[in-house]
Each structure stands twice: as structure tokens, then as C-alpha cells.
Scaffold this motif. Sequence first.
Motif, mmCIF file in Angstrom:
data_model
loop_
_atom_site.group_PDB
_atom_site.id
_atom_site.type_symbol
_atom_site.label_atom_id
_atom_site.label_comp_id
_atom_site.label_asym_id
_atom_site.label_seq_id
_atom_site.Cartn_x
_atom_site.Cartn_y
_atom_site.Cartn_z
ATOM 1 N N ALA A 121 0.849 -1.190 0.000
ATOM 2 C CA ALA A 121 0.000 0.000 0.000
ATOM 3 C C ALA A 121 0.886 1.242 0.000
ATOM 4 C CB ALA A 121 -0.912 0.000 1.217
ATOM 5 N N ASP A 122 0.532 2.235 -0.800
ATOM 6 C CA ASP A 122 1.342 3.450 -0.877
ATOM 7 C C ASP A 122 1.400 4.166 0.463
ATOM 8 O OD1 ASP A 122 2.115 3.524 -3.722
ATOM 9 O OD2 ASP A 122 -0.048 3.568 -4.039
ATOM 10 N N TRP A 123 0.233 4.311 1.096
ATOM 11 C CA TRP A 123 0.150 4.908 2.428
ATOM 12 C C TRP A 123 -0.855 4.123 3.255
ATOM 13 C CZ3 TRP A 123 3.667 8.475 3.677
ATOM 14 C CH2 TRP A 123 4.184 9.313 2.679
ATOM 15 N N ALA A 124 -0.638 4.071 4.561
ATOM 16 C CA ALA A 124 -1.599 3.460 5.478
ATOM 17 C C ALA A 124 -1.538 4.209 6.796
ATOM 18 C CB ALA A 124 -1.292 1.977 5.684
ATOM 19 N N LEU A 125 -2.683 4.263 7.471
ATOM 20 C CA LEU A 125 -2.743 4.903 8.784
ATOM 21 C C LEU A 125 -3.237 3.891 9.808
ATOM 22 C CD1 LEU A 125 -3.978 7.390 6.638
ATOM 23 C CD2 LEU A 125 -3.286 8.610 8.704
ATOM 24 N N GLY A 126 -2.602 3.913 10.963
ATOM 25 C CA GLY A 126 -2.988 2.996 12.023
ATOM 26 C C GLY A 126 -2.323 3.392 13.319
ATOM 27 N N TYR A 127 -2.343 2.475 14.294
ATOM 28 C CA TYR A 127 -1.843 2.786 15.631
ATOM 29 C C TYR A 127 -0.529 2.097 15.971
ATOM 30 C CZ TYR A 127 -6.169 5.171 16.496
ATOM 31 O OH TYR A 127 -7.190 6.060 16.431
ATOM 32 N N GLY A 128 -0.102 1.139 15.165
ATOM 33 C CA GLY A 128 1.127 0.428 15.476
ATOM 34 C C GLY A 128 2.347 1.151 14.947
ATOM 35 N N LEU A 167 -5.944 0.908 9.874
ATOM 36 C CA LEU A 167 -7.359 1.250 9.780
ATOM 37 C C LEU A 167 -7.730 1.896 8.453
ATOM 38 C CD1 LEU A 167 -7.587 2.787 13.345
ATOM 39 C CD2 LEU A 167 -8.682 0.654 12.649
ATOM 40 N N ILE A 168 -6.769 2.515 7.785
ATOM 41 C CA ILE A 168 -7.048 3.265 6.560
ATOM 42 C C ILE A 168 -5.967 2.940 5.525
ATOM 43 C CG2 ILE A 168 -7.354 5.558 5.539
ATOM 44 C CD1 ILE A 168 -7.905 6.593 8.411
ATOM 45 N N ILE A 169 -6.401 2.706 4.292
ATOM 46 C CA ILE A 169 -5.495 2.452 3.179
ATOM 47 C C ILE A 169 -5.613 3.604 2.180
ATOM 48 C CG2 ILE A 169 -5.224 1.054 1.085
ATOM 49 C CD1 ILE A 169 -3.853 -0.204 3.389
ATOM 50 N N ARG A 226 -13.242 17.268 3.564
ATOM 51 C CA ARG A 226 -14.261 16.855 4.540
ATOM 52 C C ARG A 226 -14.298 15.332 4.661
ATOM 53 N NH1 ARG A 226 -18.250 19.612 2.854
ATOM 54 N NH2 ARG A 226 -18.394 21.154 4.526
ATOM 55 N N HIS A 227 -14.204 14.631 3.542
ATOM 56 C CA HIS A 227 -14.182 13.169 3.572
ATOM 57 C C HIS A 227 -12.958 12.665 4.339
ATOM 58 C CE1 HIS A 227 -17.323 13.210 0.497
ATOM 59 N NE2 HIS A 227 -17.393 11.887 0.577
ATOM 60 N N ILE A 228 -11.793 13.241 4.055
ATOM 61 C CA ILE A 228 -10.573 12.792 4.733
ATOM 62 C C ILE A 228 -10.657 13.057 6.228
ATOM 63 C CG2 ILE A 228 -8.075 13.098 4.899
ATOM 64 C CD1 ILE A 228 -8.099 13.858 1.917
ATOM 65 N N ASP A 229 -11.109 14.258 6.613
ATOM 66 C CA ASP A 229 -11.240 14.586 8.035
ATOM 67 C C ASP A 229 -12.180 13.609 8.732
ATOM 68 O OD1 ASP A 229 -9.565 16.701 7.620
ATOM 69 O OD2 ASP A 229 -11.106 18.258 7.780
ATOM 70 N N ARG A 230 -13.280 13.280 8.076
ATOM 71 C CA ARG A 230 -14.259 12.381 8.682
ATOM 72 C C ARG A 230 -13.693 10.980 8.857
ATOM 73 N NH1 ARG A 230 -17.653 13.659 12.003
ATOM 74 N NH2 ARG A 230 -16.775 11.890 13.119
ATOM 75 N N ILE A 231 -12.970 10.507 7.862
ATOM 76 C CA ILE A 231 -12.369 9.176 7.938
ATOM 77 C C ILE A 231 -11.337 9.118 9.062
ATOM 78 C CG2 ILE A 231 -10.822 7.583 6.723
ATOM 79 C CD1 ILE A 231 -12.334 8.256 4.150
ATOM 80 N N LEU A 232 -10.541 10.167 9.214
ATOM 81 C CA LEU A 232 -9.551 10.202 10.296
ATOM 82 C C LEU A 232 -10.229 10.187 11.655
ATOM 83 C CD1 LEU A 232 -7.002 12.827 8.883
ATOM 84 C CD2 LEU A 232 -6.765 10.337 8.937
ATOM 85 N N ALA A 252 -11.562 6.766 12.358
ATOM 86 C CA ALA A 252 -10.503 5.832 12.718
ATOM 87 C C ALA A 252 -10.120 5.992 14.188
ATOM 88 C CB ALA A 252 -9.284 6.056 11.829
ATOM 89 N N ILE A 253 -10.091 7.231 14.646
ATOM 90 C CA ILE A 253 -9.790 7.476 16.057
ATOM 91 C C ILE A 253 -10.874 6.895 16.943
ATOM 92 C CG2 ILE A 253 -9.633 9.312 17.793
ATOM 93 C CD1 ILE A 253 -8.096 10.932 15.702
ATOM 94 N N GLN A 254 -12.124 7.018 16.525
ATOM 95 C CA GLN A 254 -13.234 6.465 17.291
ATOM 96 C C GLN A 254 -13.139 4.947 17.382
ATOM 97 O OE1 GLN A 254 -15.533 6.468 19.231
ATOM 98 N NE2 GLN A 254 -17.133 5.011 18.675
ATOM 99 N N SER A 255 -12.634 4.303 16.341
ATOM 100 C CA SER A 255 -12.581 2.838 16.334
ATOM 101 C C SER A 255 -11.460 2.300 17.193
ATOM 102 C CB SER A 255 -12.398 2.330 14.900
ATOM 103 O OG SER A 255 -11.091 2.578 14.448
#
Length: 353
Positions: free
Chosen positions: A184-191, A201-203, A276-282, A285-288
Motif C-alpha cells: 500500500a502506498d500509504w496506510a494509517l494505524g496505531y502500530g 485502519l485506513i489504506i 471533509r471526507h478525509i477529516d471524517r475518515i480520520l 478511525a480514532i473512534q474505532s
Amino acid sequence: MSKRRITDDGVEYIGTPLASITEAQLAALQEARSTLPLGLESLSPLLESILAACGEVVPPHRRPIATRTATDLRGTTEAAIILDVDYKPNSMDFVLELKENEQEVPEMNPHYAAVIEDLKTNQYVCSRTDEAITRTILGLVLVDRLNQLEDMDVSCRLLLSAEVPVSVKYVDEHGKPILLKGRADWALGYGTDKRNTGSLLIIVEAKPGGNASVGMPQMLVYMAAIQDARQDRTNKTVFGMLSDGTNYTFACLNNNKRLLISRNFQWLFDRQTILRHIDRILLDAIQSSPHTTPVKLKNSNICGYTRYLQGSWKFGEDSDDEGEEGDEDEEEGDLVDVIERNGHIFLRSKKSA
């Protein structure tokens, strides 16, 4: 000397067994098979065949698994069938929509915006269709939105990682296990270890200019890989963003393995909508995260991640009437306020309120 023939999986030896091989040589072959360095995995079938010719029976769990790359898949429907994902193109039941709200979207940092514009127009950039250019643009956008989030009070911050290796197994029509692999080019998560797929959580998938649409099958593979690694988690929803730097499409693979895809947005005309879409997804992800369950949003407790998501997203035509098991029970734990102050979004724990 035994005869040999070439198969799809490599070289398979047949005919006279290699009776003259010594125990020491057999042990060396077994050791070589189990410790092949990276890049030489293609020799594994050859070693297996030699060992089989020597009379050793290789158990199934030690046999090499066939691999494919995610880029081999040519269509989203093909990827969905292989991965057992629920998806039907051209159906409103599989459309992802962000509900309208009155919350103002913070503008991009002008320095980041200027760099992005320069990459798109600078005379020294030889080719604007290179994937590396898109990857750089998306990295700037994501860092900007994470900065705007200002999540100083959450227990665990989202981390942005590049070139993240992911893989997922499936069984083909002949019952043969196949490993789908990619990066994946970019990914966001907690590890902090990007190889820990279950913490993602996000690709985000980048494609060369004018080729954004061809990346959806690839992104679905990565989203499915994350979901597969999160099977022991309460929340298995994965979000994705696909872009060529000009066109942006968002996707969600929900807990029921249903793929939902948004319409295409263009940076020139829909920039604030994209942000707005990106902010909402972030925020979602924090909520999850297990560190912030449930979330307190605008002084109203959201207990149940699926119902929480339905407050911001429309998952198909009848999504408002659907629910998932386990959403009725409110969990105890730290609450997080999502507040807006001077055009910035803040996350504040209940204890600090």
C-alpha cells in the motif's frame, strides 16, 4: 540421473530417485529449504522436488504457497469474488455517501497547498503522470489533515506509514491456497511496526495521473487484508482512499464484508468536499481505536461503532434502517469530545473537559 519437467510451480523431478544422496546432503537441503533468503523463494519448489525425489514426504503446512500480486487483478468485481466480498457495481446499495453537516472544514495549510500546486504546474517536473508525484501529493494532504486534527489528548495517535506490505490468502476454484501480496502506498494505524497489519485502519492508494480508476481492485485487496488481520477485533471496518492527485474516490469495507464506493471527486472543483471526507475518515478511525471507546460527539454519547458511523455516512440506499449485532450495548471507558475551535478540530478526553 533423474529426468525432469517444468511445471507452473517450478521444476518437478520425476523418474529415478536420487538414491546416492547422503544423510548430510539431505539435511543440508532441508536446512536450505527452510532458510531461503528474501528474493530466492522461487527456488523453494526446486528444493521440494529434490527432497520428494529423495523419498521425503513434505506435509501440506510446509509446502510453498502460490503467490499473486494485487496488480494482477483487472477489475473490482473479480477482486470481490476472489476475496468473498459483497459488491455489485452500478447499484445504489453499494454507494458510500458522506452526509451533509454544518461543520466548517479547516482550510489547508497555505504552505502545503502551495507545494501541491507547484508539483502540478512546475516547469521542471518532467512527467506529472508518474505515480511518485501522486504519492508525494497525497502524503502532503494527509499530513496536513493530521495536523489540523490536533489530537494531543488522545491515548494513541494515528501514524502515517509508506510502502506498507500487506497480504491475504484465498482459495481458488481448484481448492488451492493462493497468497495475494502487495504494498500500500500509504496506510494509517496505531502500530509503530507497519508490518502489523491488524493495527491499520485506513489504506491510501496512489495511481499515475489519469489512471485512478484502475487502482480499486488493488486497494480492495489491501483493505481485505487489513480486515482479515482484524478478525479478533470488535470493529473490522476499513476505509480507503484512491487518487491520482486530481481525482479522489473513497471506499469502505464494513464489518459484513460489503464494499461501498463513493462517487469520484475532482480536486479543482471539490477540494473542500475531499478534505471533509478525509477529516471524517480520520475521526472515525480514532473512534474505532480501543483507546477511545465510545466517543462523545457534540455532547451526545455514541455507543456502538456502526451506529456512530451511520451518523455521518450513508451506506447504500437503506443504510439508516440497518444495524449490526452488538451495537445496543454501551461500553464503559474514556469518552472523547470532538470539538471545533477557531476553525480547528480538537479531540479532548472527558477527563480533561
